[in-house]
Each structure stands twice: as structure tokens, then as C-alpha cells.
Enzyme design. Structure first.
Site, short mmCIF file in Angstrom:
data_model
loop_
_atom_site.label_atom_id
_atom_site.label_comp_id
_atom_site.label_asym_id
_atom_site.label_seq_id
_atom_site.Cartn_x
_atom_site.Cartn_y
_atom_site.Cartn_z
N HIS A 68 4.53 -0.87 -2.54
CA HIS A 68 4.03 -1.07 -1.18
C HIS A 68 5.07 -1.82 -0.35
O HIS A 68 5.94 -2.51 -0.89
CB HIS A 68 2.72 -1.84 -1.21
N GLU A 70 4.83 -4.44 1.48
CA GLU A 70 4.79 -5.89 1.31
C GLU A 70 5.56 -6.31 0.06
O GLU A 70 6.33 -7.29 0.07
CB GLU A 70 3.34 -6.39 1.17
N CYS A 96 -3.38 -4.55 0.30
CA CYS A 96 -4.31 -4.34 -0.81
C CYS A 96 -4.39 -5.64 -1.61
O CYS A 96 -3.66 -6.59 -1.35
CB CYS A 96 -3.83 -3.18 -1.70
N CYS A 99 -1.00 -6.68 -3.34
CA CYS A 99 -0.03 -7.26 -2.40
C CYS A 99 -0.50 -8.62 -1.91
O CYS A 99 0.31 -9.52 -1.70
CB CYS A 99 0.22 -6.30 -1.24
N TYR A 117 -6.79 -1.11 5.97
CA TYR A 117 -6.76 -0.30 4.76
C TYR A 117 -8.21 -0.01 4.39
O TYR A 117 -9.11 -0.78 4.73
CB TYR A 117 -6.04 -1.10 3.66
#
Length: 141
Positions: A68, A70, A96, A99, A117
Site C-alpha cells: 500500500h 502508506e 486499512c 497500514c 476505504y
């Protein structure tokens, strides 16, 4: 609009632009780490270094080893001499839970995102950890 809101919108526009570097078809996500009004790291979702730049399998599902945005931004600053302690993360899509755990451990104190998200447990965990979380409206389509 106050100065912080203007900065938040500018950094978010930059995060969207950075996300355009992603080869992912399903969703392109960009992230910036900012500390003392300086960008100290950046990231976008994609495969690890040395892997082919194909994020989805034949059925269109994201491959399990795709990182991801992040995580890429946090690991990039970790490989440098910089520190994310006290930084703000700008990310185009809310983090998420995986992360969110990295954000907490990296000492990031503020997260600004634009799109929600489909699972919000990451945002809930960040708030539980006392991290300031801000959703901002953008003109991004």
C-alpha cells in the site's frame, strides 16, 4: 479557509498526482509524509522492488504482495536518515488496519485522507491510538 486547510488541500493534490505512478488497475493510491512543511517521504501502491509492475492477477484480484502507498512511504523514510516522528500523512484513500498499525508505530501524529476505504477499521484504530484523523473534500474525480 485557514492556512492549514489550504496546505492540506495542496498536499492532497500532490498525493493524487503521486498516485498516478502506480501500475495498479483497480485503484491508484498516493501518500506523502510531511514534517515541518517539508515532504520527507512519498509512496504509491505497487509491487515490491524487483517484481513485475502488475498488481492484479488474471481474475483482477490484487496480488497479496502488493504494498500500500502508506507502507511504501513509511519504509522509504525508514531507509533514509529521516524520522516520521510527529509527521502528517496525506493519503488519497483512508488507511486499512495493517497500514494503520504501521502509522502508529512510525510515530505519525496526523492522517489526512480524501476517499473512504470500504473498511473503516484502520481509521477507528488510528483514533483509538490518539492520532488526529481528518477527511477532506477534494475536487478529484
Amino acid at each position: 479557509m485557514n492556512k492549514q486547510e489550504l496546505l492540506d488541500r495542496r498536499y492532497m493534490r500532490m498525493a493524487y498526482i503521486w498516485g498516478e505512478n502506480s501500475y495498479c488497475q483497480r485503484r491508484q493510491v498516493g501518500a506523502l509524509l510531511v514534517k515541518d512543511k517539508m515532504i520527507i517521504s512519498d509512496g504509491y501502491n505497487g509491487t515490491p522492488c524487483g517484481f513485475e509492475n502488475i498488481c492484479e492477477d488474471e481474475s483482477g484480484k490484487t496480488k497479496p504482495y502488493v504494498l500500500h502507498a502508506e507502507a511504501n512511504a513509511i519504509t522509504k523514510v525508514a531507509r533514509s536518515l529521516g524520522s516520521s516522528e510527529g509527521a502528517t500523512m496525506y493519503v488519497t484513500t483512508s488507511p486499512c488496519i495493517e497500514c494503520a498499525k504501521l502509522i502508529i508505530q512510525a510515530g505519525i501524529k496526523r492522517v489526512v485522507y480524501a476517499e473512504e476505504y470500504h473498511v473503516t477499521d484502520g481509521i477507528e484504530l488510528l483514533r483509538r491510538a490518539g492520532i488526529e484523523v481528518c477527511k477532506i473534500e477534494t475536487d478529484h474525480e
